[in-house]
Design a protein around this motif. Structure first.
Motif, PDB file in Angstrom:
ATOM      1  N   GLN A 296       0.849  -1.196   0.000  1.00  0.00           N
ATOM      2  CA  GLN A 296       0.000   0.000   0.000  1.00  0.00           C
ATOM      3  C   GLN A 296       0.880   1.239   0.000  1.00  0.00           C
ATOM      4  OE1 GLN A 296      -2.590  -1.315   3.427  1.00  0.00           O
ATOM      5  NE2 GLN A 296      -4.117  -0.357   2.088  1.00  0.00           N
ATOM      6  N   ILE A 297       0.436   2.251  -0.713  1.00  0.00           N
ATOM      7  CA  ILE A 297       1.141   3.523  -0.825  1.00  0.00           C
ATOM      8  C   ILE A 297       0.132   4.615  -0.493  1.00  0.00           C
ATOM      9  CG2 ILE A 297       2.361   5.065  -2.426  1.00  0.00           C
ATOM     10  CD1 ILE A 297       2.970   2.465  -4.078  1.00  0.00           C
ATOM     11  N   PRO A 298       0.507   5.608   0.296  1.00  0.00           N
ATOM     12  CA  PRO A 298      -0.453   6.677   0.613  1.00  0.00           C
ATOM     13  C   PRO A 298      -0.934   7.388  -0.655  1.00  0.00           C
ATOM     14  CG  PRO A 298       1.482   6.822   2.029  1.00  0.00           C
ATOM     15  CD  PRO A 298       1.786   5.786   0.973  1.00  0.00           C
ATOM     16  N   ILE A 299      -2.195   7.742  -0.647  1.00  0.00           N
ATOM     17  CA  ILE A 299      -2.787   8.465  -1.771  1.00  0.00           C
ATOM     18  C   ILE A 299      -2.167   9.860  -1.860  1.00  0.00           C
ATOM     19  CG2 ILE A 299      -4.729   9.348  -0.441  1.00  0.00           C
ATOM     20  CD1 ILE A 299      -6.486   8.942  -2.912  1.00  0.00           C
ATOM     21  N   GLN A 300      -1.939  10.310  -3.081  1.00  0.00           N
ATOM     22  CA  GLN A 300      -1.368  11.633  -3.319  1.00  0.00           C
ATOM     23  C   GLN A 300      -2.234  12.380  -4.326  1.00  0.00           C
ATOM     24  OE1 GLN A 300       2.894  11.721  -4.102  1.00  0.00           O
ATOM     25  NE2 GLN A 300       3.000   9.576  -3.485  1.00  0.00           N
ATOM     26  N   GLY A 301      -2.030  13.658  -4.398  1.00  0.00           N
ATOM     27  CA  GLY A 301      -2.724  14.471  -5.392  1.00  0.00           C
ATOM     28  C   GLY A 301      -1.850  14.639  -6.617  1.00  0.00           C
ATOM     29  N   TRP A 302      -2.321  14.185  -7.761  1.00  0.00           N
ATOM     30  CA  TRP A 302      -1.550  14.267  -9.006  1.00  0.00           C
ATOM     31  C   TRP A 302      -2.163  15.247  -9.992  1.00  0.00           C
ATOM     32  CZ3 TRP A 302       3.097  12.118  -9.006  1.00  0.00           C
ATOM     33  CH2 TRP A 302       3.349  11.102  -8.081  1.00  0.00           C
ATOM     34  N   SER A 303      -3.149  16.022  -9.554  1.00  0.00           N
ATOM     35  CA  SER A 303      -3.878  16.862 -10.500  1.00  0.00           C
ATOM     36  C   SER A 303      -3.020  17.959 -11.133  1.00  0.00           C
ATOM     37  CB  SER A 303      -5.103  17.482  -9.830  1.00  0.00           C
ATOM     38  OG  SER A 303      -4.713  18.271  -8.734  1.00  0.00           O
ATOM     39  N   LYS A 304      -1.925  18.326 -10.511  1.00  0.00           N
ATOM     40  CA  LYS A 304      -1.073  19.366 -11.080  1.00  0.00           C
ATOM     41  C   LYS A 304       0.173  18.802 -11.775  1.00  0.00           C
ATOM     42  CE  LYS A 304      -2.547  23.034  -7.949  1.00  0.00           C
ATOM     43  NZ  LYS A 304      -3.793  22.459  -7.622  1.00  0.00           N
ATOM     44  N   ASP A 305       0.309  17.475 -11.769  1.00  0.00           N
ATOM     45  CA  ASP A 305       1.462  16.826 -12.401  1.00  0.00           C
ATOM     46  C   ASP A 305       1.200  16.696 -13.895  1.00  0.00           C
ATOM     47  OD1 ASP A 305       3.216  14.669 -13.401  1.00  0.00           O
ATOM     48  OD2 ASP A 305       3.766  14.455 -11.293  1.00  0.00           O
ATOM     49  N   ARG A 306       2.116  17.118 -14.696  1.00  0.00           N
ATOM     50  CA  ARG A 306       1.926  17.075 -16.153  1.00  0.00           C
ATOM     51  C   ARG A 306       2.299  15.720 -16.758  1.00  0.00           C
ATOM     52  NH1 ARG A 306       0.574  22.004 -18.118  1.00  0.00           N
ATOM     53  NH2 ARG A 306       1.130  23.795 -16.849  1.00  0.00           N
ATOM     54  N   LYS A 307       2.936  14.867 -15.972  1.00  0.00           N
ATOM     55  CA  LYS A 307       3.375  13.575 -16.508  1.00  0.00           C
ATOM     56  C   LYS A 307       2.404  12.443 -16.190  1.00  0.00           C
ATOM     57  CE  LYS A 307       8.210  14.784 -16.438  1.00  0.00           C
ATOM     58  NZ  LYS A 307       9.502  14.572 -15.840  1.00  0.00           N
ATOM     59  N   ARG A 308       1.617  12.598 -15.140  1.00  0.00           N
ATOM     60  CA  ARG A 308       0.686  11.538 -14.765  1.00  0.00           C
ATOM     61  C   ARG A 308      -0.543  12.141 -14.118  1.00  0.00           C
ATOM     62  NH1 ARG A 308       3.482   8.128 -10.005  1.00  0.00           N
ATOM     63  NH2 ARG A 308       4.112   7.071 -11.872  1.00  0.00           N
ATOM     64  N   LEU A 309      -1.624  11.419 -14.220  1.00  0.00           N
ATOM     65  CA  LEU A 309      -2.874  11.864 -13.624  1.00  0.00           C
ATOM     66  C   LEU A 309      -3.149  11.116 -12.318  1.00  0.00           C
ATOM     67  CD1 LEU A 309      -5.325  13.709 -14.042  1.00  0.00           C
ATOM     68  CD2 LEU A 309      -6.384  11.863 -15.345  1.00  0.00           C
ATOM     69  N   ILE A 310      -2.751   9.823 -12.300  1.00  0.00           N
ATOM     70  CA  ILE A 310      -2.974   8.978 -11.132  1.00  0.00           C
ATOM     71  C   ILE A 310      -1.729   8.120 -10.910  1.00  0.00           C
ATOM     72  CG2 ILE A 310      -5.470   8.925 -11.461  1.00  0.00           C
ATOM     73  CD1 ILE A 310      -5.211   6.126 -12.645  1.00  0.00           C
ATOM     74  N   ALA A 311      -1.652   7.484  -9.739  1.00  0.00           N
ATOM     75  CA  ALA A 311      -0.545   6.582  -9.426  1.00  0.00           C
ATOM     76  C   ALA A 311      -1.074   5.467  -8.526  1.00  0.00           C
ATOM     77  CB  ALA A 311       0.585   7.329  -8.739  1.00  0.00           C
ATOM     78  N   PRO A 312      -0.413   4.294  -8.551  1.00  0.00           N
ATOM     79  CA  PRO A 312      -0.876   3.184  -7.719  1.00  0.00           C
ATOM     80  C   PRO A 312      -0.854   3.511  -6.228  1.00  0.00           C
ATOM     81  CG  PRO A 312       0.670   2.402  -9.376  1.00  0.00           C
ATOM     82  CD  PRO A 312       0.712   3.911  -9.408  1.00  0.00           C
ATOM     83  N   ILE A 313      -1.900   3.041  -5.553  1.00  0.00           N
ATOM     84  CA  ILE A 313      -1.926   3.102  -4.093  1.00  0.00           C
ATOM     85  C   ILE A 313      -1.947   1.689  -3.514  1.00  0.00           C
ATOM     86  CG2 ILE A 313      -2.968   5.391  -3.962  1.00  0.00           C
ATOM     87  CD1 ILE A 313      -5.615   3.905  -3.115  1.00  0.00           C
ATOM     88  N   GLU A 314      -2.213   0.696  -4.367  1.00  0.00           N
ATOM     89  CA  GLU A 314      -2.135  -0.705  -3.937  1.00  0.00           C
ATOM     90  C   GLU A 314      -1.590  -1.553  -5.072  1.00  0.00           C
ATOM     91  OE1 GLU A 314      -5.107  -2.866  -1.822  1.00  0.00           O
ATOM     92  OE2 GLU A 314      -5.934  -1.038  -0.908  1.00  0.00           O
ATOM     93  N   TYR A 315      -0.675  -2.442  -4.696  1.00  0.00           N
ATOM     94  CA  TYR A 315      -0.187  -3.491  -5.591  1.00  0.00           C
ATOM     95  C   TYR A 315      -0.519  -4.815  -4.933  1.00  0.00           C
ATOM     96  CZ  TYR A 315       2.978  -0.276  -8.107  1.00  0.00           C
ATOM     97  OH  TYR A 315       3.523   0.734  -8.868  1.00  0.00           O
ATOM     98  N   TRP A 316      -1.071  -5.718  -5.700  1.00  0.00           N
ATOM     99  CA  TRP A 316      -1.255  -7.100  -5.286  1.00  0.00           C
ATOM    100  C   TRP A 316      -0.498  -7.925  -6.317  1.00  0.00           C
ATOM    101  CZ3 TRP A 316      -3.788  -9.067  -1.023  1.00  0.00           C
ATOM    102  CH2 TRP A 316      -4.502  -8.146  -0.255  1.00  0.00           C
ATOM    103  N   VAL A 317       0.612  -8.538  -5.897  1.00  0.00           N
ATOM    104  CA  VAL A 317       1.473  -9.284  -6.813  1.00  0.00           C
ATOM    105  C   VAL A 317       1.436 -10.752  -6.435  1.00  0.00           C
ATOM    106  CG1 VAL A 317       3.836  -9.602  -7.633  1.00  0.00           C
ATOM    107  CG2 VAL A 317       2.956  -7.282  -7.212  1.00  0.00           C
ATOM    108  N   LEU A 318       1.137 -11.588  -7.418  1.00  0.00           N
ATOM    109  CA  LEU A 318       1.065 -13.031  -7.216  1.00  0.00           C
ATOM    110  C   LEU A 318       2.111 -13.709  -8.093  1.00  0.00           C
ATOM    111  CD1 LEU A 318      -0.417 -15.523  -6.035  1.00  0.00           C
ATOM    112  CD2 LEU A 318      -1.927 -15.418  -8.033  1.00  0.00           C
ATOM    113  N   PRO A 319       3.228 -14.169  -7.487  1.00  0.00           N
ATOM    114  CA  PRO A 319       4.154 -14.964  -8.287  1.00  0.00           C
ATOM    115  C   PRO A 319       3.438 -16.250  -8.716  1.00  0.00           C
ATOM    116  CG  PRO A 319       5.203 -14.187  -6.259  1.00  0.00           C
ATOM    117  CD  PRO A 319       3.722 -13.922  -6.142  1.00  0.00           C
ATOM    118  N   ILE A 320       3.360 -16.479 -10.014  1.00  0.00           N
ATOM    119  CA  ILE A 320       2.632 -17.648 -10.520  1.00  0.00           C
ATOM    120  C   ILE A 320       3.517 -18.871 -10.314  1.00  0.00           C
ATOM    121  CG2 ILE A 320       1.532 -18.705 -12.529  1.00  0.00           C
ATOM    122  CD1 ILE A 320       1.063 -15.822 -13.587  1.00  0.00           C
TER     123      ILE A 320
END
Length: 155
Positions: free
Chosen positions: A69-93
């Motif tokens: 989990q990553i804390p939510i941030q405000g990306w509305s003023k970023d010109r390179k991205r609009l959103i960013a991950p706040i959760e990753y669920w990784v399953l090694p197959i």
């Protein structure tokens, strides 16, 4: 449209790393919430270690996930991205070199009435839906289909 090479290896036709593209995903533009599904061959040089760095092991339905989990941030003023991950669920197959990854991305927003802060109930419900998707994952063996009868030699 992306090439499947970009989905799994993150590379373009010339073998240069570009980024990983989701096999499927969707962004809800009002709440700026996005869900992505990835199947990748992980590579530290391509940034996949960041997906699991600091992740906690979680077992769901017998599957051994790494959850970050990553804390939510405000990306509305970023010109390179609009959103960013706040959760990753990784399953090694198991028994493969690949990972299945589910990501939930968002922005707190604040501009133009968009973002999780502007639509808190929708954000909460989409995050619940995302967790339901994680809990629904099952891995089942696939029986190979014989292709001998196609005999493409001499065509």
């Amino acid at each position: 449209m992306s090439d499947r090479r970009e989905n799994i290896y993150g590379t373009d036709r010339d073998g240069n790393f570009k980024n990983y593209s989701a096999f499927c995903g969707h962004v809800f533009m009002d709440s700026l919430d996005g869900i992505g599904l990835y199947i990748v061959r992980p590579d530290p040089a391509k940034g996949t270690d960041a997906w699991i760095e600091g992740a906690q092991p979680v077992t769901i339905n017998g599957l051994h996930w790494l959850h970050k989990q990553i804390p939510i941030q405000g990306w509305s003023k970023d010109r390179k991205r609009l959103i960013a991950p706040i959760e990753y669920w990784v399953l090694p197959i198991p028994d493969t070199q690949y990972w299945l990854a589910l990501t939930f991305s968002t922005s707190s927003g604040s501009s133009f009435g968009m973002g999780a802060d502007a639509h808190p109930e929708k954000h909460r419900r989409l995050l619940e839906l995302f967790h339901d998707l994680v809990r629904s994952v099952r891995l089942e063996p696939i029986t190979p289909i014989p292709l001998d009868h196609l005999n493409v030699e001499g065509s």
